[in-house]
Write an enzyme that holds these catalytic residues in place. Structure first.
Site, short mmCIF file in Angstrom:
data_model
loop_
_atom_site.label_atom_id
_atom_site.label_comp_id
_atom_site.label_asym_id
_atom_site.label_seq_id
_atom_site.Cartn_x
_atom_site.Cartn_y
_atom_site.Cartn_z
N HIS A 219 64.27 9.42 50.69
CA HIS A 219 64.15 8.02 50.29
C HIS A 219 65.08 7.14 51.11
O HIS A 219 65.42 6.03 50.70
CB HIS A 219 64.49 7.86 48.80
CG HIS A 219 63.80 8.81 47.91
ND1 HIS A 219 64.37 10.00 47.49
CD2 HIS A 219 62.55 8.78 47.37
CE1 HIS A 219 63.51 10.65 46.71
NE2 HIS A 219 62.40 9.92 46.63
N GLY A 415 29.88 43.91 34.88
CA GLY A 415 29.74 45.35 35.14
C GLY A 415 29.49 46.13 33.86
O GLY A 415 28.57 46.97 33.80
N SER A 455 22.29 38.39 32.00
CA SER A 455 21.81 39.57 32.72
C SER A 455 20.78 40.31 31.88
O SER A 455 19.83 40.89 32.43
CB SER A 455 22.99 40.49 33.06
OG SER A 455 23.67 40.91 31.90
#
Length: 463
Positions: A219, A415, A455
């Protein structure tokens, strides 16, 4: 120096609007607040990490908001802390129920304003804690390390916090690891020239030609001394010596290196500086794990640079390497690399299944017309049942990989669902002697019933 802007009073608001318009797929504006949040924030059950401070330092702080990094950033005016009210509103917008971790540079305005927001959250029963970034070794002596400023090393602190939160660590664990990252991060820098705030005609400070300021504030704060400007190699030597004199006692021998430009130094100059860093670290007995070169914390157009060393260990290295995506920084970590490998493996499986389908089709074509016309089981029915058994064996073999693929964007159960569905499908046709059509109908119905979800519907219908 001439600056490009409209009305300087509106600079921050126009800056935020333009930023969010550029990266809508990563960040969005927090309504009613001078802040932004990641598009996936809040994540329920996960810690939210909030960074922030005055603007003028891009990509700090809001450029590091995104997946695997900060959940949100609170943005103040140029070099000015955002208010406690703004910080509070941003925090409320990204509270996912697991707590808030604030992390920002050690500057009085930020400490006071973010502190007020933290107290309000705690009064409402929302767990909240703060880790200050204190990496600037030249801003205070080692005995007063808690007074040090936060500069470019904040990148490693934010990365650690974001990665820890993203993997689901508790608030206390995220805080512990973030404090550890800060404790193992050191930065030192120099300034060759000041910066100019939009709307102002003169820089905040100047450095005499042929001189340099050792130590820097983002700054416009003064360094610790002014001296003759050194060559790039000389600057590297000076800064590395400062960092090594302050190295953490238990740091070990492996570091990540960040070579940061403050806004007015070109990348080519940083590359020249970096050419001297590796040999110096090697001489000091350190191994460079990775080097990042660029702008990570700037100060508008300040001509200056800094070097940061982040000492890694077995806890911090995985967080350093973890996947992250933000407008200013993206990293493909081992988790996504593993998914890429899984995709490759899955592609191979799909190819094998395709060949099996072709073989099955050939088998059907060789079946006598009378078998098909009279509904005689024949070869096609038997081949269908073999194909279902083979499919079950195939999905069992990649069950873990399918779950990891699903976990990237879902809940990781694909899975298990596929194995459950195919097991039910095979059980349904064991000992059955019907045609291929009858076999697949029974198997598909069983798959739908056992697997459920998308699925179950898709694969069951296909069968």
């Amino acid at each position: 120096m001439n600056r490009m802007h409209n009305d300087p009073v509106n600079f921050r608001e126009e800056m935020i609007a333009g930023f969010c318009a550029a990266y809508p797929h990563i960040v969005q504006r927090v309504e009613g607040a001078s802040g932004i949040r990641a598009v996936n924030a809040p994540q329920q059950g996960k810690v939210s990490v909030i960074v922030g401070g005055g603007s003028g330092h891009y990509p700090a702080f809001y450029g590091l908001v995104g997946s695997g990094l900060a959940s949100a950033g609170v943005i103040g005016d140029i070099f000015t802390s955002p208010s406690g009210e703004q910080a509070y509103r941003v925090a409320k917008a990204v509270d996912g129920g697991a707590g808030i971790l604030w992390t920002f540079g050690n500057y009085s305005g930020d400490v006071m304003n973010f502190g007020m927001a933290e107290m309000r959250l705690q009064a409402e029963g929302i767990e909240s804690t703060t880790v200050l970034v204190t990496d600037d070794v030249l801003s205070a002596p080692k005995a007063e390390a808690d007074r040090r400023r936060g500069i470019a090393g904040g990148f490693y602190v934010f990365k650690t916090a974001g990665a820890s939160a993203a993997r689901g660590d508790s608030l206390r664990e995220v805080e512990r690891l973030t404090r550890k990252a800060n404790a193992r991060t050191r930065t030192a820098g120099i300034a060759l020239g000041g910066c100019t705030i939009p709307g102002q005609g003169e820089p905040l400070f100047t450095v005499e030609h042929g001189k340099m300021e050792v130590g820097l504030g983002i700054h416009g704060e003064p360094g610790v001394r002014v001296q003759e400007q050194l060559s790039s190699s000389g600057i590297a030597q000076l800064l590395i010596d400062s960092l090594m004199a302050d190295a953490p006692a238990d740091g070990g021998g492996e570091v990540a290196v960040l070579v940061n430009g403050l806004g007015g130094i070109k990348y080519e100059e940083l590359f020249v500086l970096n050419s001297a860093i590796g040999p110096l670290l090697q001489k000091a007995g350190l191994r460079v794990y990775e080097t990042q070169i660029g702008e990570f914390v700037t100060s508008l157009d300040m001509a200056g640079c800094s070097i940061t060393l982040h000492w890694l260990d077995d806890e911090l290295r995985p967080l350093h390497d973890a996947t992250a995506q933000s407008p200013a920084y993206t990293r493909i970590g081992p988790d996504v690399q593993a998914v890429s490998q899984v995709v490759g493996a899955a592609t191979g499986v799909v190819s094998s299944i395709g060949k099996a389908v072709q073989q099955f089709a050939d088998s059907v074509r060789t079946t006598s017309a009378s078998d098909a016309e009279q509904g005689v089981p024949g070869k096609a029915g038997a081949a269908a049942r073999v194909a279902i058994a083979d499919a079950l064996a195939a999905v069992k073999g990649i069950e873990t990989q399918l779950g990891r693929l699903d976990a990237v964007a879902g809940d990781g159960d694909h899975g298990a669902g596929m194995v459950r569905g195919m097991t039910a499908a095979e059980d349904a046709v064991k000992g059955f002697s019907g045609t291929a059509r009858e076999t697949f109908t029974k198997a598909g119905t069983a798959f739908q019933d056992a697997a459920g979800g998308a699925s179950g519907a898709l694969v069951g219908a296909f069968m």
